[in-house]
Motif scaffolding. Structure first.
Motif, short mmCIF file in Angstrom:
data_model
loop_
_atom_site.label_atom_id
_atom_site.label_comp_id
_atom_site.label_asym_id
_atom_site.label_seq_id
_atom_site.Cartn_x
_atom_site.Cartn_y
_atom_site.Cartn_z
N GLN A 141 0.85 -1.20 0.00
CA GLN A 141 0.00 0.00 0.00
C GLN A 141 0.88 1.24 0.00
O GLN A 141 0.48 2.32 -0.43
N SER A 142 2.08 1.08 0.50
CA SER A 142 3.13 2.09 0.41
C SER A 142 4.40 1.40 0.91
O SER A 142 4.31 0.35 1.54
N PRO A 143 5.57 1.96 0.64
CA PRO A 143 6.79 1.30 1.15
C PRO A 143 7.07 1.66 2.61
O PRO A 143 8.21 1.62 3.05
N GLN A 144 6.02 2.02 3.36
CA GLN A 144 6.20 2.56 4.70
C GLN A 144 7.20 1.79 5.58
O GLN A 144 8.15 2.33 6.09
N ILE A 145 6.96 0.50 5.73
CA ILE A 145 7.81 -0.23 6.68
C ILE A 145 9.21 -0.38 6.13
O ILE A 145 10.19 -0.22 6.85
N TYR A 146 9.31 -0.64 4.84
CA TYR A 146 10.65 -0.80 4.26
C TYR A 146 11.47 0.47 4.42
O TYR A 146 12.66 0.43 4.70
N LYS A 147 10.82 1.62 4.24
CA LYS A 147 11.63 2.84 4.32
C LYS A 147 12.07 3.10 5.76
O LYS A 147 13.16 3.60 6.01
N GLN A 148 11.24 2.71 6.71
CA GLN A 148 11.66 2.85 8.10
C GLN A 148 12.83 1.91 8.38
O GLN A 148 13.78 2.26 9.07
N ILE A 149 12.75 0.73 7.81
CA ILE A 149 13.83 -0.24 8.03
C ILE A 149 15.12 0.27 7.38
O ILE A 149 16.21 0.08 7.91
N LEU A 150 14.98 0.97 6.24
CA LEU A 150 16.17 1.54 5.61
C LEU A 150 16.82 2.58 6.53
O LEU A 150 18.04 2.73 6.53
N MET A 151 16.01 3.29 7.29
CA MET A 151 16.59 4.25 8.25
C MET A 151 17.34 3.50 9.35
O MET A 151 18.44 3.87 9.74
N ILE A 152 16.72 2.41 9.82
CA ILE A 152 17.39 1.61 10.85
C ILE A 152 18.68 1.05 10.28
O ILE A 152 19.68 0.89 10.96
N ALA A 153 18.66 0.77 8.96
CA ALA A 153 19.86 0.24 8.30
C ALA A 153 20.88 1.33 8.02
O ALA A 153 21.94 1.06 7.44
N GLY A 154 20.56 2.57 8.39
CA GLY A 154 21.57 3.63 8.29
C GLY A 154 21.59 4.38 6.97
O GLY A 154 22.53 5.13 6.71
N LEU A 176 9.05 -4.28 14.84
CA LEU A 176 9.26 -4.12 16.28
C LEU A 176 10.64 -4.64 16.66
O LEU A 176 11.35 -4.04 17.48
N GLU A 177 11.02 -5.72 16.05
CA GLU A 177 12.33 -6.29 16.34
C GLU A 177 13.43 -5.33 15.87
O GLU A 177 14.35 -4.99 16.60
N ALA A 178 13.27 -4.84 14.63
CA ALA A 178 14.29 -3.94 14.06
C ALA A 178 14.44 -2.69 14.92
O ALA A 178 15.54 -2.16 15.08
N LEU A 179 13.30 -2.20 15.45
CA LEU A 179 13.35 -0.98 16.27
C LEU A 179 14.23 -1.15 17.50
O LEU A 179 14.67 -0.18 18.11
N GLN A 180 14.48 -2.40 17.86
CA GLN A 180 15.32 -2.63 19.05
C GLN A 180 16.80 -2.56 18.75
O GLN A 180 17.63 -2.59 19.65
#
Ligand code: ASP
Length: 684
Positions: free
Chosen positions: A268-281, A614-618
């Motif tokens: 529906q949007s790349p919402q979660i992936y883009k957040q994960i990309l932030m976590i990935a630096g 949730l896991e990645a946020l940790q």
């Protein structure tokens, strides 16, 4: 081994094409034509079947291909290119026949391609064969013209088209392809029915307005990419086949063949992936991303659409807003050639405070709180190109006898109005009845009450008799009512009055011609509520999406009064359309779990759906936030259009169908078997 000519003219249709291959080639020792060259040679237009040529030396062909490359090209100029300066030049043009005209024996064709239109004139009075061919042409036949550029005689210069000062006198004409009878002519001024346009989209896309829009879209994408690239953003593609994303719409599902009974969801949007990309630096991400939402479609919605998707780390709302402000300035300048200058009053304030302030710092795009927008305009994407703001009369309504107003006000509802200045004479009783039916049908309202101001400045109309003189005077004051004003009231719940008066405000503004079609009016709406109460299901729902961070000062309401929490959210509005929106995200897994809790996710269901996030946020998630802008809508508004389907090369109908390809369509039983899917047949 010898190669026969027929090798090159395998398709009979090509036989009547004219040959531009030099015909002096003679049979020699022979070799097979390597398939890649064969392909090329096969594509050459053939003047006639050269029966006298049995065999051809391949080396000669290759030499000829190289040395005569230019004569072999199908065109060396486009139909939009030629100007006075080309006078006297020999040119080869190719394109579609736009029209054929016979002016007392002198034949003209307008030749068209996506670059423009060139007038071709045929002066070979004695060349009966050529004239016959020209006369046999139909609009949309594909032809090649070799000829000479000349200045048009004075008096027939066409100032309306860029090539209007020249014409090409044809020396030869090659029919490259004949068209079947077209269902509509792309160059005709009348626009065909939309169904026909969508079914024959390739013809529709030949229409100059469509070409203009697709080029505009390309231009906008180019500006977006340049802008973000210059700021150090990285474009990263995210998957199409993924897990359901929580934008609140229904998912499009794709069954897995390998894992039968399991499904991917189209994003529906790349919402979660883009957040994960932030976590990935990755720090600064953007993507021109395709999104899919299986919603009930409206005129300005498509089941698949494109977003400019952006995410940034170590930012607050200001940073995101100002980055987008910079983009708006750039788009206005590079796409429309218009300035949207930073105001000197605000420029430098933030720039001084933060040396790396984003480029849009100080851009004069106003911001308005959500509550203010709903009070003044009844909508969170207000159209600020005209006034006619909502006026609240609830307090006054609590003191009057008129039951329709009084009971609503006493029950916690609202009585509000708009004043259409000077419009009283323009709306007859019949028109007003029409407005009344419209608000009932469109917004589930009970109806609309109205008053007009007469020449003496008195409020008049069927409901006027229900008010005392002093109540009418008070109302006149509050409404700023002057002679010939037309006042429309809505007395209902807050939400219904918003819908009704926003609807009427927009409709009347359009009917009264209050909108300057050239205006580009941007504003930001900020401080949205975090949650909406879903009365039907008695639960909170996320107003944006569940990863939105609350305003820091409002976190304390999380347990006591969730309705009071405002989000770190912002929407960009242009001319009354929500162009896009975004939020600062929760980067703390404890707050994230709490929000899930409030939204009614059990620990298990949250884990099941977003466990990976949730896991990645940790694992060291940086503070981050972003935004997404609807690209199709951006094109629509920058192109001054009112139909989103006109901004998409191959759009779907409001029933999510592709009329050109016939999708969606049934699939073979075998395909379903492979997926272990059976289709429930609906009852006849
Ligand atoms: N994912 C959101 C949307 O598609 C935008 C955002 O929050 O960045 O609406």
């Amino acid at each position: 081994m010898k190669v026969g000519w027929k090798t090159f003219t395998s398709q009979s249709a090509r036989r009547d094409l004219l040959c531009t291959v030099p015909c002096h080639l003679t049979p020699r020792n022979g070799a097979t034509v390597p398939s890649r060259h064969r392909e090329r040679v096969c594509n050459l237009p053939i003047r006639e079947s050269p029966d006298h040529l049995e065999n051809i030396d391949i080396s000669l062909i290759l030499i000829t291909l190289v040395s005569n490359f230019y004569p072999l090209v199908l065109r060396n100029k486009t139909c939009g290119e030629l100007r006075k300066e080309h006078n006297g030049q020999s040119v080869t043009l190719a394109g579609w026949v736009d029209s054929v005209r016979d002016h007392s024996g002198v034949l003209f064709i307008n030749l068209r391609d996506r670059y423009g239109l060139t007038q071709i004139v045929f002066l070979q009075e004695n060349d009966e064969k050529l004239s016959e061919t020209v006369r046999s042409l139909h609009p949309e036949d594909v032809v090649q013209i070799v000829g000479k550029v000349g200045l048009r005689p004075e008096g027939i210069v066409n100032k309306k088209i860029p090539t209007g000062e020249i014409e090409v006198t044809a020396e030869s004409l090659t029919v490259l392809n004949r068209t079947a009878v077209v269902p509509f002519q792309p160059s005709a001024p009348e626009v065909p029915a939309e169904e026909t346009r969508l079914k024959y989209r390739y013809l529709d896309l030949r229409r100059p307005p469509m070409q203009k829009t697709l080029l505009l879209r390309h231009r906008i994408c180019k500006v977006l990419r340049d802008y973000f690239d210059e700021l150090g953003f990285v474009e990263v593609e995210t998957p199409m086949l993924g897990k359901s994303t929580p934008e609140g719409a229904r998912d499009y599902l794709v069954p897995s063949r390998v894992a039968q009974g399991q499904f991917y969801a189209l994003p529906q949007s790349p919402q979660i992936y883009k957040q994960i990309l932030m976590i990935a630096g990755y720090d600064r991400y953007f993507q021109i991303a395709r999104c899919f939402r299986d919603e009930d479609l409206r005129a300005d919605r498509q089941p698949e659409f494109t977003q400019l998707d952006v995410e940034m780390s170590f930012v607050n709302s200001e940073d995101v807003i100002e980055t987008i402000n910079g983009l708006v300035v750039r788009l206005m300048k590079e796409v429309l050639g218009r300035e949207l200058n930073p105001s000197p009053a605000t420029q430098g304030v933030r720039a001084g405070a933060q040396p790396t302030a984003p480029p849009g710092t100080g851009v004069p795009i106003p911001r308005m709180g959500y509550d203010e927008a709903m009070e003044r305009f009844g909508h969170d994407a207000p159209d600020l190109r005209f006034g006619m703001e909502l006026i609240d009369l609830t307090d006054l309504a609590k003191t009057v006898e008129f039951r329709v107003f009084r009971s609503v006000a006493d029950d916690g509802g609202r009585v509000r109005a708009i004043n259409a200045k000077g419009a009283a004479e323009k709306y007859s009783r019949k028109d007003i009845d029409g407005l009344n039916t419209w608000v009932i049908e469109q917004f589930g309202a009970k109806g609309v009450a109205w008053l007009k101001v007469d020449a003496d400045g008195k409020l008049a109309g069927p409901i006027a008799k229900n008010f005392t003189e002093s109540e009418l005077a008070e109302m006149t004051k509050k409404l700023g009512a002057k002679p010939n004003d037309f006042i429309l009231f809505s007395a209902d719940t807050f939400s219904v009055t918003c819908k009704v008066l926003n609807g009427l405000r927009r409709r009347l503004a359009a009917e009264l011609g209050l909108i300057d079609p050239n205006e580009m009016n941007f504003c930001w709406i900020v401080r949205f509520p975090m949650f909406d109460w879903d009365e039907e299901n008695k639960r909170w729902i996320a107003m944006h999406h569940p990863f939105t961070a609350p305003l820091t000062g409002d976190v304390s309401y999380m347990d006591s009064d969730p309705g009071k929490i405002r989000a770190q959210a912002y929407d960009l509005v242009l001319n009354g359309f929500e162009l896009g929106g975004g939020t600062i995200r929760i980067h703390d897994s404890a707050i994230q779990s709490k929000v899930f809790d409030l939204l009614g996710f059990t620990h298990e269901s949250a884990k099941e759906q977003f466990g990976f996030l949730l896991e990645a946020l940790q694992f060291g998630a940086p503070p981050h936030g972003g935004i997404a802008l609807g690209l199709d809508r951006l094109v629509m508004l920058f192109g001054g259009l009112d139909n989103i389907r006109d901004c998409i090369a191959f759009p779907k109908t409001t029933k999510a169908a592709d009329l050109m390809t016939g999708a969606p369509s049934p699939v073979a039983e075998k395909q379903l078997d492979e997926l272990a899917i059976s289709v429930k047949k609906s009852e006849p």
